[in-house]
Design an enzyme around this catalytic site. Structure first.
Site, PDB file in Angstrom:
ATOM      1  N   ALA A  48       0.847  -1.188   0.000  1.00 43.26           N
ATOM      2  CA  ALA A  48       0.000   0.000   0.000  1.00 43.26           C
ATOM      3  C   ALA A  48       0.882   1.237   0.000  1.00 43.26           C
ATOM      4  CB  ALA A  48      -0.896  -0.003   1.228  1.00 43.26           C
ATOM      5  N   VAL A 146       2.753  -4.991   8.327  1.00 43.59           N
ATOM      6  CA  VAL A 146       2.542  -3.557   8.513  1.00 43.59           C
ATOM      7  C   VAL A 146       3.836  -2.829   8.175  1.00 43.59           C
ATOM      8  CG1 VAL A 146       0.760  -3.851  10.267  1.00 43.59           C
ATOM      9  CG2 VAL A 146       3.150  -3.641  10.977  1.00 43.59           C
ATOM     10  N   LYS A 147       3.704  -1.643   7.606  1.00 41.99           N
ATOM     11  CA  LYS A 147       4.859  -0.851   7.209  1.00 41.99           C
ATOM     12  C   LYS A 147       5.258   0.104   8.336  1.00 41.99           C
ATOM     13  CE  LYS A 147       4.793   0.739   2.942  1.00 41.99           C
ATOM     14  NZ  LYS A 147       4.273   1.430   1.724  1.00 41.99           N
ATOM     15  N   LEU A 148       6.536   0.050   8.695  1.00 39.53           N
ATOM     16  CA  LEU A 148       7.082   0.923   9.728  1.00 39.53           C
ATOM     17  C   LEU A 148       8.413   1.488   9.240  1.00 39.53           C
ATOM     18  CD1 LEU A 148       6.528  -1.324  12.894  1.00 39.53           C
ATOM     19  CD2 LEU A 148       5.197   0.693  12.260  1.00 39.53           C
TER      20      LEU A 148
END
Length: 373
Positions: A48, A146-148
């Site tokens: 995303a 999840v993007k971090l």
């Protein structure tokens, strides 16, 4: 349509590179384009990007697939922030479903969709875990990360999420030093998860390296030097950085710490080459950064132009550390230090993400108001 790199999706896959869609949106999913790319072209992941959702919601054409959900959210009285999360989760669920067969057939090696968490949550590691748990719960799919950002705060959040069994897609990595920290965070998180009785085999992680942005920034600095020797170094920094990081990747897999985690079922933390820049969807880099077991993330326009099968030159990363170091030294001789470039790109990248979240919330606020009328 051919491309100047001599790359193709088939060619990349044969070299052990997984092509992922960078910047998923609902129009590409609902039209059947993404399912076709997964089923017939070998695309095996998706990420995303707030910019993609921002563009879609800001255009009447792109808005179409979101209208019904926006109307439902308006009726429910959802806040703009909650609505953004719900809209992004809808995209992520659909992408995850399209990739589920890849995920199962690869035994969880591939087939992932990476989704964003609110930028504000990453500023506090204690807030990142609840935000990540919410994101994964909203999607309710096993093939989610999840993007971090791999900033100091982001790395702490990464450790905490991994320790809870949440897969992490680390972003904004521009240097070997920061990459080593991301690897350490992965190892720390897996060790904590294992100590808590979780299966480390089910906790994926990747590290995204924006090679296109590195070249873009370095080339601008080279041009500004007006040195005749700068021409030979144009377009070399991104590949040099990728080669240095790939060597670090190989080294990390030879450590005793990794061997212990691997014996417990852990999977290697893959490198993702993010090829796109503000002016190029990734076509320029698709065949230049090629290494077994890595990922190349390309925007839709680049994926569409890489359909014609052409020959690649093979692996461009393995055993190329000396060549990469020569590039670093050459750049330094012209006053272009890659460490400084990395710091500035990290700062710019994290602030961009925060700005995109704010802009996205503002656009969704307007769309909710319009849907409620």
């Amino acid at each position: 349509m051919t491309n100047s790199t001599g790359a193709s999706l088939d060619g990349l896959i044969s070299e052990g590179v997984s092509p992922w869609w960078d910047g998923l949106d609902r129009r590409g999913i609902d039209s059947g384009w993404f399912a076709s790319m997964v089923g017939t072209k070998g695309v095996s992941g998706a990420t995303a990007d707030q910019r993609a959702l921002l563009r879609a919601l800001g255009e009447d054409v792109g808005l179409g697939p979101y209208r019904d959900q926006l109307a439902d959210l308006a009726r429910q009285g959802a806040s703009p922030e909650d609505a953004v999360i719900a809209l992004a989760a809808g995209d992520g669920r659909a992408a995850g479903d399209a990739l589920y067969e890849v995920f199962t057939h690869s035994d969880g090696q591939d087939g992932y969709v990476s989704v964003d968490v609110p930028a504000a949550a990453v500023r506090d590691p204690r807030g990142a875990v609840p935000a990540a748990l919410r994101a994964t719960a909203e999607l309710a799919r096993p093939n989610v990360m999840v993007k971090l950002p791999a900033t100091e705060l982001g790395l702490a959040a990464m450790r905490a999420c991994l320790a809870r069994g949440i897969g992490v897609h680390a972003t904004e990595v521009y240097s070997p030093a920061r990459y080593r920290q991301a690897v350490d965070a992965y190892f720390d998180g897996l060790a904590a998860a294992s100590a808590a009785g979780l299966s480390v085999a089910a906790i994926p992680s990747v590290v995204a390296v924006p090679v296109g942005r590195i070249d873009e920034e370095v080339d601008a600095r080279l041009v500004s030097t007006r040195d005749s020797g700068a021409t030979d170094l144009l377009g070399t920094a991104g590949l040099a950085t990728a080669r240095l990081l790939y060597r670090e990747y190989e080294h990390s897999l030879g450590t005793g710490r990794w061997r212990a985690l691997h014996a417990a079922g852990a999977r290697p933390q893959r490198l993702v080459w993010v090829a796109a820049t503000d002016t190029d969807p990734g076509t320029r880099y698709a065949g230049r950064v090629v290494g077994w077991g890595t990922v190349t993330a390309l925007q839709r326009a680049a994926l569409d132009t890489l359909e014609v099968a052409e020959e690649l030159a093979g692996d461009t990363l393995l055993g190329e550390h000396a060549a990469a170091q020569a590039v670093v030294e050459g750049l330094g001789g012209l006053g272009v230090g890659l460490d400084e470039v990395a710091r500035e790109l990290e700062w710019d990248g994290t602030h961009r993400v925060a700005r995109y979240w704010e802009e996205l919330s503002a656009v969704v606020r307007d769309r909710l108001a319009a849907a409620a009328d």
